[in-house]
Design an enzyme around this catalytic site. Structure first.
Site, PDB file in Angstrom:
ATOM      1  N   SER A  72       0.811  -1.212   0.000  1.00 15.58           N
ATOM      2  CA  SER A  72       0.000   0.000   0.000  1.00 15.58           C
ATOM      3  C   SER A  72       0.847   1.267   0.000  1.00 15.58           C
ATOM      4  O   SER A  72       0.318   2.367  -0.224  1.00 15.58           O
ATOM      5  CB  SER A  72      -0.948   0.010   1.209  1.00 15.58           C
ATOM      6  N   HIS A  73       2.156   1.136   0.247  1.00 15.25           N
ATOM      7  CA  HIS A  73       3.043   2.307   0.256  1.00 15.25           C
ATOM      8  C   HIS A  73       4.273   2.098  -0.622  1.00 15.25           C
ATOM      9  O   HIS A  73       5.254   2.826  -0.485  1.00 15.25           O
ATOM     10  CB  HIS A  73       3.485   2.626   1.687  1.00 15.25           C
ATOM     11  N   SER A  81       4.132   8.127   3.009  1.00 18.48           N
ATOM     12  CA  SER A  81       4.955   6.973   3.395  1.00 18.48           C
ATOM     13  C   SER A  81       4.323   6.209   4.558  1.00 18.48           C
ATOM     14  O   SER A  81       3.379   6.671   5.195  1.00 18.48           O
ATOM     15  CB  SER A  81       6.370   7.427   3.765  1.00 18.48           C
ATOM     16  N   GLU A  86      -4.984   0.373   0.624  1.00 19.53           N
ATOM     17  CA  GLU A  86      -5.438  -0.999   0.415  1.00 19.53           C
ATOM     18  C   GLU A  86      -6.676  -1.031  -0.477  1.00 19.53           C
ATOM     19  O   GLU A  86      -6.835  -1.925  -1.324  1.00 19.53           O
ATOM     20  CB  GLU A  86      -5.744  -1.662   1.759  1.00 19.53           C
TER      21      GLU A  86
END
Length: 343
Positions: free
Chosen positions: A51-52, A126, A192
């Site tokens: 997701s990052h 982040s 997500e």
């Protein structure tokens, strides 16, 4: 470089870093920021924090090209008091501001026992576990909080008001591997849900409501409607706490205020971030080894129970597994390389 399956590509970590840095500098971002973001994205990709990881490059480039984020301004560090620090990011991206402030936070906590760091006026994309891992590796207990785009309804509501408002905590764990957790106060991180949308997959019930306020499993409807807090009123209250201490407390925006200045470029939201770090030695250096051993025993007893996996253990396993490189979807890599083409 091509993986065994035709739809995958194998990249070394240097290639991941170069893909990020070269794409960002090609879009016009200053080299110092491009390198810091590349380090942040590569770290997330290695730890399989999808997701990052690399897909976030799309949003970074969008914000560079739209002019939302400053391209070359450098963050400035101010010592408000010996133990209270502030980094003004000047509307640049967070990774370089974090790299500027966290070493000073660690030094102050080691010197005075406790310290706080506020990072203000930054675009944050982040993962928080990566933001505080250096502090935990330095032997500190550390917390971190940040707001996000207004996309989460408070418990009982159906309209966006709060951000996903993550909370992270780090503890100096055994064998140089800190105990770390980082989770959104929404049922799932917005990233997500974006990944589910990109993959054409439904989201689980209970994650979101659509624009009409009705529960939905369609990620596109969820992004157009409102995400829900985890645990009902508990997650909602924690989210409001984050709004207060990462917003008004440090003189920065709430999630609603951040959303009001968004331009729809798909990049990170404007806001602030609060770090708090405590040196366990401040409570008695002579007993520190014993207290750390007590904490290690707690971790060991938890691991003895079948089915228990401590936070961060999955990331450490991925980090070891991916030391030589990562396997990525070829479609994503092609999409990212296309970002280097002239806008």
């Amino acid at each position: 470089m091509t993986g065994a399956a035709a739809d995958t590509v194998r990249l070394t970590l240097d290639e991941v870093h170069a893909l990020c840095a070269d794409t960002l500098t090609g879009a016009g971002l200053g080299a110092a920021h491009a390198q810091a973001i590349a380090r942040s994205i590569t770290r997330a990709q290695v730890d399989e924090c999808h997701s990052h990881s690399l897909y976030r490059l799309i949003g970074y480039v969008g914000s560079v090209r739209s002019g939302k984020a400053e391209r070359h301004a450098l963050p400035t560090l101010t010592r408000v008091t010996p133990a209270v620090l502030r980094v003004d990011a000047h509307r640049t991206f967070a990774p370089l501001a974090i790299e500027t402030g966290v070493p000073a936070l660690i030094e102050a906590a080691k010197t005075y026992g406790i310290a706080a760091l506020a990072i203000r006026d930054c675009y944050h994309f982040s993962a928080l576990w990566a933001d505080i891992e250096p502090a935990a590796e330095a032997g500190l207990a550390a917390w971190c909080f940040t707001i996000g785009q207004s996309c989460v309804a408070p418990a009982g509501g159906t309209q966006p008001l709060l951000g996903t408002n993550p909370i992270a905590f780090g503890w100096p764990g055994p064998e140089g591997r800190p105990f770390l957790f980082d989770f959104a106060t929404s049922a799932a991180a917005r990233g997500e849900i974006e990944l589910k949308r990109r993959a054409g997959e439904p989201i689980p019930p209970g994650w979101a409501v659509g624009p009409d306020g009705a529960p939905t499993t369609d990620p596109a409807q969820a992004l157009a409607g409102a995400l829900l807090p985890f645990g009902g009123h508990k997650g909602s209250a924690l989210s409001m706490m984050v709004e207060l201490i990462a917003g008004p407390l440090i003189g920065d925006l709430t999630s609603r205020q951040s959303m009001a200045v968004e331009n729809g470029d798909g990049g990170p939201p404007l806001g602030g971030e609060l770090f708090i770090a405590i040196d366990p030695a401040v409570f008695g250096a002579e007993s520190l080894a014993s207290r750390l051993a007590d904490a290690d025993e707690l971790f060991a007893l938890a691991r003895q129970q079948p089915g228990v996996r401590l936070p961060s253990e999955r990331r450490y396993a991925a980090r070891e597994r991916n030391r030589e490189g990562v396997t990525l979807r070829a479609k994503l890599v092609a999409e990212l390389r296309a970002l280097s083409a002239p806008a």
